[in-house]
Design a protein around this motif. Sequence first.
Motif, short mmCIF file in Angstrom:
data_model
loop_
_atom_site.label_atom_id
_atom_site.label_comp_id
_atom_site.label_asym_id
_atom_site.label_seq_id
_atom_site.Cartn_x
_atom_site.Cartn_y
_atom_site.Cartn_z
N ALA A 54 0.83 -1.21 0.00
CA ALA A 54 0.00 0.00 0.00
C ALA A 54 0.85 1.25 0.00
N LYS A 55 1.94 1.27 0.78
CA LYS A 55 2.76 2.47 0.89
C LYS A 55 3.48 2.81 -0.41
N ILE A 75 -1.30 7.43 3.56
CA ILE A 75 -0.83 6.42 4.49
C ILE A 75 -0.95 6.92 5.93
N THR A 76 -0.55 8.16 6.16
CA THR A 76 -0.61 8.74 7.50
C THR A 76 -2.05 8.86 7.98
#
Length: 382
Positions: free
Chosen positions: A11-12, A20-21
Amino acid sequence: MTNVSEQRLMAKELLSEFQITSLENLPFRRLTNDYEKEVPLDLLCQSLHVSNRAGTNARLLMGKGQSSYYLHTNETIMAEIEAVLKIGIEKVFLQIIASDENLSTAEKIDDCRKVIEKVRGTFGNDLVIMTDPQGVCFREDLRWGVSTNEKEIDAERTLDVLIHTASSFADAGINAFITIGRVNHEVKAVREAYNRLYPGVDVYSFSTNSETSNAYIQETKYDPGLALTGQKILVGNKHEMILRALIDVAEGTQMMLQKPIESFHLVEYIRCLIEEEIALESFLSKPVVKRLIEDNNLAGDLFVDTSSLLSNLKKVKLGAYEVSGTYMIYKMLEENPSVSEKLIFSLLDEMYKGFCSAAGNSLGLLVGRNMSWYARLAKEYK
């Protein structure tokens, strides 16, 4: 060549650093834990069928072991209304069938009127009573109206009967008359009659009434083709239904009841017209709508002044009517021992919430056979 199945993307690698954060604070798609719309219990209206006709069979409403019936006699209806009032529902929709099929039309109207008079006399003015004229001119072929010698429908005589029925029922003490959703100019005829004789009685309408086999399911369950009466709008004809709704608005309806309830898209569109999220002129200028108006020569000067139409539209409320097929689906689920009562309540609650969302601030009424059952369980499950 690399085998795609052996690749492992993370995903990142595919999302931005911000995305993501953000997963730390917002991992799932839900943005709020608050419902935009709840189902207002004060807008529930219990539908009750009444008939003293010989050979009619009583059918249970939702609620195993209860003494509530889908089809009541002139006597049992009183106990049922009393039970409905105790639950907290103060609105009833009486659908009355004349006690003898061989009565004349005038006698059928009078026969139905006596039921209304008895209900009003028993429960006083605190009970809100609505009716439609279904039981006066309902034929075996599921068409509604006065028959000609050739067994067709005489439209003008049918409107005369509609006016007579609406006037008689108003005289008996109803709060609102719901036009049948089958005959051209029916809203105009009733509204004008009430303006002259009963200005305090409301006119509601089944404006978008469709040829669905989900309605009158006791008659259509073995032959869905019976639903094609030629009087109502074909299922899926969205533009025609909305156009019909606008004509009813111009003719004086105060609330449009969506029949069947499941057609949320129609209610949402009409709400958008009311709130001007969609311009009225943009709908009327659609080629399919212009063709319907021109080919049928049905509107006259109704749409010449759209500002007047929009002004009327903003006063209209949007309601729903739960047809017999919808009721039967949930009744069959209830009779299945592997299905819990709470699940059935939840399914109904979701459907009602969906309608309330579609109607928005124009929501006016929810009419159905399940309303007293729903209201009783709402206190337990909500």
